[in-house]
Design an enzyme around this catalytic site. Structure first.
Site, PDB file in Angstrom:
ATOM      1  N   GLU A  87       0.830  -1.204   0.000  1.00  0.00           N
ATOM      2  CA  GLU A  87       0.000   0.000   0.000  1.00  0.00           C
ATOM      3  C   GLU A  87       0.872   1.265   0.000  1.00  0.00           C
ATOM      4  O   GLU A  87       0.361   2.387   0.041  1.00  0.00           O
ATOM      5  CB  GLU A  87      -0.932   0.000   1.226  1.00  0.00           C
ATOM      6  CG  GLU A  87      -2.199  -0.807   1.025  1.00  0.00           C
ATOM      7  CD  GLU A  87      -2.002  -2.321   1.036  1.00  0.00           C
ATOM      8  OE1 GLU A  87      -2.203  -2.941  -0.020  1.00  0.00           O
ATOM      9  OE2 GLU A  87      -1.653  -2.877   2.074  1.00  0.00           O
ATOM     10  N   ASN A 115      -1.116  -8.124  -3.147  1.00  0.00           N
ATOM     11  CA  ASN A 115      -1.791  -7.273  -4.129  1.00  0.00           C
ATOM     12  C   ASN A 115      -0.818  -6.370  -4.884  1.00  0.00           C
ATOM     13  O   ASN A 115       0.355  -6.234  -4.523  1.00  0.00           O
ATOM     14  CB  ASN A 115      -2.847  -6.406  -3.439  1.00  0.00           C
ATOM     15  CG  ASN A 115      -2.267  -5.545  -2.343  1.00  0.00           C
ATOM     16  OD1 ASN A 115      -2.063  -6.010  -1.223  1.00  0.00           O
ATOM     17  ND2 ASN A 115      -1.965  -4.294  -2.651  1.00  0.00           N
ATOM     18  N   ASP A 136      -6.894  -5.065  -3.886  1.00  0.00           N
ATOM     19  CA  ASP A 136      -6.162  -5.525  -2.696  1.00  0.00           C
ATOM     20  C   ASP A 136      -6.459  -6.998  -2.433  1.00  0.00           C
ATOM     21  O   ASP A 136      -6.478  -7.440  -1.284  1.00  0.00           O
ATOM     22  CB  ASP A 136      -6.540  -4.661  -1.461  1.00  0.00           C
ATOM     23  CG  ASP A 136      -5.577  -4.841  -0.287  1.00  0.00           C
ATOM     24  OD1 ASP A 136      -4.536  -5.498  -0.461  1.00  0.00           O
ATOM     25  OD2 ASP A 136      -5.886  -4.323   0.802  1.00  0.00           O
TER      26      ASP A 136
HETATM   27  O1  PQQ Z   1       0.047  -5.367   0.828  1.00  0.00           O
HETATM   28  C1  PQQ Z   1       0.736  -5.504   1.833  1.00  0.00           C
HETATM   29  O2  PQQ Z   1       1.973  -5.398   1.837  1.00  0.00           O
HETATM   30  C2  PQQ Z   1       0.013  -5.794   3.099  1.00  0.00           C
HETATM   31  C3  PQQ Z   1       0.685  -6.024   4.291  1.00  0.00           C
HETATM   32  C4  PQQ Z   1      -0.072  -6.327   5.453  1.00  0.00           C
HETATM   33  C5  PQQ Z   1       0.724  -6.578   6.676  1.00  0.00           C
HETATM   34  O3  PQQ Z   1       1.957  -6.700   6.549  1.00  0.00           O
HETATM   35  O4  PQQ Z   1       0.238  -6.644   7.792  1.00  0.00           O
HETATM   36  C6  PQQ Z   1      -1.497  -6.377   5.343  1.00  0.00           C
HETATM   37  C7  PQQ Z   1      -2.053  -6.147   4.070  1.00  0.00           C
HETATM   38  N1  PQQ Z   1      -1.304  -5.856   2.998  1.00  0.00           N
HETATM   39  C8  PQQ Z   1      -3.468  -6.205   3.838  1.00  0.00           C
HETATM   40  O5  PQQ Z   1      -3.914  -5.979   2.701  1.00  0.00           O
HETATM   41  C9  PQQ Z   1      -4.345  -6.501   4.896  1.00  0.00           C
HETATM   42  O6  PQQ Z   1      -5.574  -6.599   4.713  1.00  0.00           O
HETATM   43  C10 PQQ Z   1      -3.781  -6.702   6.181  1.00  0.00           C
HETATM   44  C11 PQQ Z   1      -4.400  -6.941   7.412  1.00  0.00           C
HETATM   45  C12 PQQ Z   1      -3.397  -7.012   8.308  1.00  0.00           C
HETATM   46  C13 PQQ Z   1      -3.484  -7.205   9.749  1.00  0.00           C
HETATM   47  O7  PQQ Z   1      -2.476  -7.609  10.324  1.00  0.00           O
HETATM   48  O8  PQQ Z   1      -4.548  -6.921  10.323  1.00  0.00           O
HETATM   49  N2  PQQ Z   1      -2.200  -6.832   7.696  1.00  0.00           N
HETATM   50  C14 PQQ Z   1      -2.407  -6.641   6.391  1.00  0.00           C
HETATM   51 CA    CA Z   2      -2.399  -5.243   0.950  1.00  0.00          CA
END
Ligand code: PQQ
Ligand code: CA
Length: 688
Positions: free
Chosen positions: A177, A254, A299
């Protein structure tokens, strides 16, 4: 035996020592199934608290503890590692990698961590700031540390747990992101020396591709828009390993940015986004891939938990890999070659009608295509997914997968021109922030349509055998046991156990806060224990605050361990009621000014403080900000509140813009006051 003296042989024979939980999913196949039966469907109601330990930070807790020979190794927020006597909970040591506290803004979803790996006397943790650190299992002293970041100027983070195969520690990263390029790296467990790195998306097309896999992937991208935005494909959570095939499976995330037009001219599959990729764990060489969402733009990560099992399908024994990624389809693949065996919806889905068996590709409906020039689109499931990182489990006896699913939807709208290129601290996905109306009645309706569900999924028939509904999304990972039990923590603050075959609720106990992590079970001295890592947080309460309020929990982080006849007590839950302070006067502002304030708030602040300034309660709800803090608001925004986890926003917004954000917050406090007053007024108050 020295502590944490785990090696590949021991993990391969994990069933010979079922009292230990030696690797993330207990076995390399990551089934999260325990053969222990002392606690079972006949006596589970006698579970009581054996011990509890408070963790340092009341942010989300997502770790799966590792338990070896009576010692538990686990983590809390900011990647802090804790070692406990697994029988008594007595702390043995603690290691704080001192991740700078204001790094929180560099990850999408808070400073969470999903646990450690252990190997030959060492404990390995991926720190949120991108370091992979090896600790001495005896005392928690660091032995080596490497910086896993490709580019320290980008927002690379680590939240996932390392896995270890053939003496190599495997770790990916997060940041899609924020404009990063994804990869998985293998480091020598003894020395920390890098062994290989597998990129998940191509780099700059004007440079030679790193390997054959990148040359192949490059053909599925268009233009070079992604170069500035990293491309994404972060492998931030799941892996699994098949020792017979010697294949390592990684779940890839994503695209960066989400906006497929900015990223790749809206063309091409964009390998290996949203894919499961099989690699040789010794060399990092590509073997096969299966892409769940070609041309990903929602995503729709395929980083969700993967389970390896042997299933009998149409009379044939198949070695399968199962995954329920964010996109809402439950996939069963032949893991020898990545061929699709079946895929069906496990929650409502609007972006695709089905997965075509012959091609293995989704048939898109167009309903979620926000690039069609017709404005905002409702996307189902939302960016939080039909299932997120909360691990599933597979019970070989019932043949069922226990899947913490959720029904969510979100409005997405593309930016016409990129608002800015990705910078640290600030999410930039090439879309306007997800739209959420302010009207509390509509918000309540939407919130009630977001449901959590535990599904007992039959992966052969591709349908639920039983299910349990919860008041909100974001319920915990699951654990299946040979005692015919399924354990799960819930968003509303309980530890529960169901009969694995029927779904009958057999036991529940309060744990004070949302329990999201995957529970584990183990034995010490012949007694069986069940541990829940408790602590509300992560992306759901932080970003989509209003949707999470039905969980009615506060963040409170703790290890809570149960055993039959346990007599310890859980400290009472924190329950201070929020009181609205004296409201700041509303300054007359134009529609345009308030709209700008709202856009900036949702773009810059909502990722932690919640959309439309409604917080899920983990990070302060700014509608309750005291008059004193309103007085030095600019100082807070520019200076950050490092000790509480807030970064400085001195770069990128000027004082006038900060004041517009403050004015927006004031309007939201007034709206809340009106809402509370209306709720408090007697239903049929006589006219004055
Ligand atoms: O695209 C990414 O690099 C990335 C990393 C992470 C992360 O490292 O926790 C999440 C997400 N995306 C993501 O899309 C997501 O819904 C998400 C939920 C969580 C969480 O720990 O609650 N991490 C992440
Ligand atoms: Ca993500």
């Amino acid at each position: 035996r020295p502590p944490a003296d785990v090696n590949g042989q021991r993990i391969l024979q994990a069933d010979k020592e079922p009292g230990n939980w030696m690797s993330h999913g207990r076995t390399y196949g990551e089934q999260r199934y325990s053969p222990l039966t002392q606690v079972n469907d006949h006596n589970v109601q006698k579970l009581g608290v054996a011990w509890t330990q408070k963790l340092d930070w009341d942010f989300g807790v997502e770790a799966t503890p590792i338990v070896v020979d009576g010692v538990m190794y686990t983590t809390g927020a900011y990647s802090i590692v804790y070692a406990y006597d697994a029988r008594t909970g007595q702390p043995l040591w603690k290691y704080d990698p001192q991740v700078p506290r204001d790094k929180g803004g560099e990850g999408c979803c808070s400073v969470v961590n999903r646990g450690v790996a252990v190997w030959e006397g060492k404990v390995y943790v991926g720190a949120f700031d991108g370091r992979l650190i090896a600790l001495d299992a005896r005392n928690g002293k660091p032995v080596w540390s490497v910086d896993t970041r490709l580019d320290p100027n980008k927002s690379y983070t680590i939240t996932g747990a390392p896995r270890i195969v053939h003496g190599k520690v495997l770790i990916g990263n997060g940041g899609a992101e924020f404009g990063v390029r994804g990869y998985v790296t293998a480091y020598d467990a003894k020395t920390g020396q890098q062994a290989w790195r597998f990129f998940t998306v191509p780099g700059d097309p004007s440079l030679p591709p790193e390997d054959e896999a990148m040359a192949m992937a490059l053909k599925t991208w268009s233009g070079n828009g992604w170069v500035k935005w990293g491309g994404g494909g972060t492998a931030w959570d799941s892996m699994a390993y098949d020792p017979e095939l010697n294949q390592l499976y990684i779940g890839v995330g994503n695209g960066s940015p989400f906006n497929y037009k900015f990223r790749s001219d809206g063309k091409g599959d964009n390998l290996f986004l949203s894919s499961i990729v099989a690699l040789n764990p010794d060399t990092g060489k590509y073997i096969w891939h299966y892409q769940t969402t070609p041309g990903e733009m929602w995503d729709y990560t395929a980083t969700q938990h993967m389970i390896l099992a042997d299933l009998t399908i149409e009379g044939k024994k198949r070695k399968v890999l199962m995954q329920a990624p964010k996109n809402g389809f439950f996939y069963v693949l032949d893991r020898t070659n990545g061929q699709l065996l079946s895929a069906e919806k496990f929650v409502p889905v609007n972006w695709a009608s089905h997965i075509d068996k012959a091609t293995g590709r989704p048939v898109k409906t167009g309903a979620a295509d926000y690039l069609d020039g017709k404005g905002m689109k409702i996307v189902v499931p939302s960016f939080l997914g039909g299932h997120n990182w909360q691990p599933m489990s597979f019970h070989p006896g019932t043949g069922l997968v226990y899947l913490p699913a959720q029904e969510t939807a979100a409005g997405l709208e593309p930016q016409q021109e990129p608002m800015f290129m990705p910078i640290r601290n600030v999410v930039n996905i090439g879309l306007d922030v997800p739209q959420l109306p302010e009207d509390p009645k509509i918000v309540k309706q939407i919130a009630e349509s977001w449901k959590g569900r535990l599904l007992a999924w039959d992966p052969v028939a591709q349908k639920a055998r039983w299910s349990v509904e919860y008041p909100t999304a974001w319920n915990g990972g699951t654990l299946a046991t040979a005692g015919n039990l399924v354990f799960q923590g819930t968003a509303d603050g309980r530890a529960v156990a169901y009969a694995a075959d029927t779904g009958k609720l057999l036991w529940q106990a309060p744990v004070n806060s949302g329990a999201m992590a995957g529970p584990v079970t183990y034995t010490v001295g012949g007694e069986q224990y069940v541990t829940f890592m408790v602590g509300w947080g992560g992306s759901f309460p932080n970003i989509t605050g209003p949707m999470s309020l039905n969980a009615k929990v506060k963040p409170e982080s703790r290890v809570v361990t149960f055993k039959l006849g346990g007599q310890a007590t859980l400290p009472p839950a924190k329950r201070e009621a929020a009181v609205l302070p004296l409201l700041q006067p509303l300054k007359p502002s134009s529609e345009a000014e308030l709209k700008a304030g709202r856009t900036m708030f949702n773009g810059l602040c909502a990722n932690c403080h919640g959309l439309n300034a409604v917080s899920g309660g983990v990070v302060p709800d700014l509608r309750y900000l005291s008059p004193e803090k309103h007085g030095y608001f600019l100082g807070i925004v520019y200076g950050g509140r490092t000790e509480r986890g807030m970064p400085s926003f001195a770069k990128g917004i000027n004082p006038e813009q900060v004041e517009l954000i403050r004015q927006y917050i004031i309007t939201r406090s007034h709206a809340l006051k009106a809402e509370l007053d209306a709720a408090a007024a007697p239903a049929s108050a006589p006219a004055p």
